[in-house]
Design a protein around this motif. Structure first.
Motif, mmCIF file in Angstrom:
data_model
loop_
_atom_site.group_PDB
_atom_site.id
_atom_site.type_symbol
_atom_site.label_atom_id
_atom_site.label_comp_id
_atom_site.label_asym_id
_atom_site.label_seq_id
_atom_site.Cartn_x
_atom_site.Cartn_y
_atom_site.Cartn_z
ATOM 1 N N GLY A 33 2.072 -5.680 -2.818
ATOM 2 C CA GLY A 33 2.802 -6.399 -1.779
ATOM 3 C C GLY A 33 2.814 -7.900 -1.938
ATOM 4 O O GLY A 33 3.466 -8.612 -1.154
ATOM 5 N N LEU A 34 2.107 -8.424 -2.953
ATOM 6 C CA LEU A 34 1.976 -9.874 -3.095
ATOM 7 C C LEU A 34 3.309 -10.593 -3.301
ATOM 8 O O LEU A 34 3.526 -11.649 -2.690
ATOM 9 N N PRO A 35 4.248 -10.083 -4.121
ATOM 10 C CA PRO A 35 5.520 -10.806 -4.253
ATOM 11 C C PRO A 35 6.260 -10.970 -2.919
ATOM 12 O O PRO A 35 6.787 -12.049 -2.637
ATOM 13 N N GLY A 36 6.264 -9.925 -2.094
ATOM 14 C CA GLY A 36 6.917 -10.042 -0.805
ATOM 15 C C GLY A 36 6.209 -11.003 0.121
ATOM 16 O O GLY A 36 6.846 -11.771 0.845
ATOM 17 N N ARG A 37 4.867 -10.976 0.088
ATOM 18 C CA ARG A 37 4.122 -11.920 0.925
ATOM 19 C C ARG A 37 4.395 -13.350 0.481
ATOM 20 O O ARG A 37 4.477 -14.257 1.321
ATOM 21 N N TYR A 38 4.502 -13.553 -0.841
ATOM 22 C CA TYR A 38 4.770 -14.915 -1.310
ATOM 23 C C TYR A 38 6.137 -15.388 -0.833
ATOM 24 O O TYR A 38 6.282 -16.541 -0.419
ATOM 25 N N ARG A 39 7.134 -14.522 -0.852
ATOM 26 C CA ARG A 39 8.458 -14.916 -0.347
ATOM 27 C C ARG A 39 8.388 -15.245 1.148
ATOM 28 O O ARG A 39 9.013 -16.213 1.610
ATOM 29 N N ARG A 40 7.643 -14.450 1.902
ATOM 30 C CA ARG A 40 7.505 -14.737 3.336
ATOM 31 C C ARG A 40 6.735 -16.036 3.560
ATOM 32 O O ARG A 40 7.025 -16.796 4.498
ATOM 33 N N TYR A 41 5.756 -16.301 2.693
ATOM 34 C CA TYR A 41 5.011 -17.557 2.768
ATOM 35 C C TYR A 41 5.942 -18.747 2.565
ATOM 36 O O TYR A 41 5.863 -19.748 3.304
ATOM 37 N N LEU A 42 6.828 -18.683 1.585
ATOM 38 C CA LEU A 42 7.768 -19.777 1.343
ATOM 39 C C LEU A 42 8.640 -20.023 2.570
ATOM 40 O O LEU A 42 8.892 -21.175 2.948
ATOM 41 N N CYS A 43 9.112 -18.946 3.191
ATOM 42 C CA CYS A 43 9.945 -19.099 4.386
ATOM 43 C C CYS A 43 9.156 -19.757 5.514
ATOM 44 O O CYS A 43 9.615 -20.718 6.132
ATOM 45 N N ALA A 44 7.945 -19.241 5.771
ATOM 46 C CA ALA A 44 7.135 -19.773 6.866
ATOM 47 C C ALA A 44 6.764 -21.230 6.632
ATOM 48 O O ALA A 44 6.840 -22.064 7.544
ATOM 49 N N MET A 45 6.351 -21.557 5.396
ATOM 50 C CA MET A 45 5.933 -22.928 5.137
ATOM 51 C C MET A 45 7.118 -23.886 5.152
ATOM 52 O O MET A 45 6.956 -25.063 5.510
#
Length: 230
Positions: A33-45
């Motif tokens: 799940g790390l690639p999806g979490r990283y994409r969500r991290y970019l959006c949130a940050m």
């Protein structure tokens, strides 16, 4: 003799920082799940960081309306300079997102969830209705918890995403230690009264709690961000 303002703030943060570290570790754990979490991290940050310069500019303007306040002038000077240092960092995140295959408009067009608004919006409230020095607590947490050196490379290896997708992580790992040292020197110089010291601490503790919640929501893939994944 009472501890310095910086020592007091660092002590209070040391009691709660493990909560943030644990949330960060959960978010960056190596699994499918790390690639999806990283994409969500970019959006949130992006939602958080695009507010950084406007926050500092508003706080500086409020300081400039307080000519008799001994804290206001040096604080305004620091905020104006730091705003210029931070200008454009939200655009870095758009570039990183594009490298992951996420169109930048997915970040700019997403309605920020309530917990992002709570993280950032509390600063607007304190700036307007208490004292702009509150913003120093927020900055202390964000810059005092910079990405670890080597995180960008590890994430690139473990996600399979291109190294160009991790430039913001890499750059903030390099930049934020110096910014934290500058902030410590400023806090030590400012003639903060007891109420102002308390406000900085309250702001910092709120930021830790809100940022940990944000990271846990990224990890849990809340429904409001599911559309950011391809």
């Amino acid at each position: 003799m009472s501890p310095s303002a910086v020592a007091s703030l660092r002590l209070e943060l040391s009691l709660v920082r493990p909560v943030l570290w644990a949330a960060t570790a959960r978010m960056w754990r190596a699994d499918s799940g790390l690639p999806g979490r990283y994409r969500r991290y970019l959006c949130a940050m992006h939602q958080v960081i695009r507010a950084s310069v406007p926050l500092m500019e508003r706080a500086a303007t409020r300081c400039e309306a307080l000519p008799r306040d001994p804290v206001a002038r040096p604080l305004a000077r620091y905020l104006r300079a730091h705003a210029e240092e931070e200008r454009g960092h939200d655009d870095w995140l758009l570039t990183d997102a594009e490298a992951t295959g996420t169109p930048p408009e997915k970040l700019t067009g997403t309605v920020p969830p309530a917990h992002v608004a709570a993280l950032v919006g509390a600063q607007y409230y304190w700036i307007e209705h208490s004292h702009p020095v509150a913003l120093l607590g927020y900055i202390a947490v964000l810059e005092g918890n910079a990405p670890a050196p080597g995180l960008a490379g590890r994430l690139a290896r473990e996600t399979g995403l291109p190294p160009a997708a991790f430039e913001t992580v890499r750059l903030h790992a390099d930049l934020d230690d110096g910014h934290s040292a500058d902030l410590d020197r400023l806090i030590e110089r400012l003639p903060l009264d007891a109420a102002q010291r308390s406000l900085v601490a309250v702001s910092a503790l709120h930021t830790v709690a809100s940022l940990a919640e944000l990271f846990d929501r990224i990890t849990a893939a809340p429904t409001e961000w599911e559309s950011t994944d391809d």
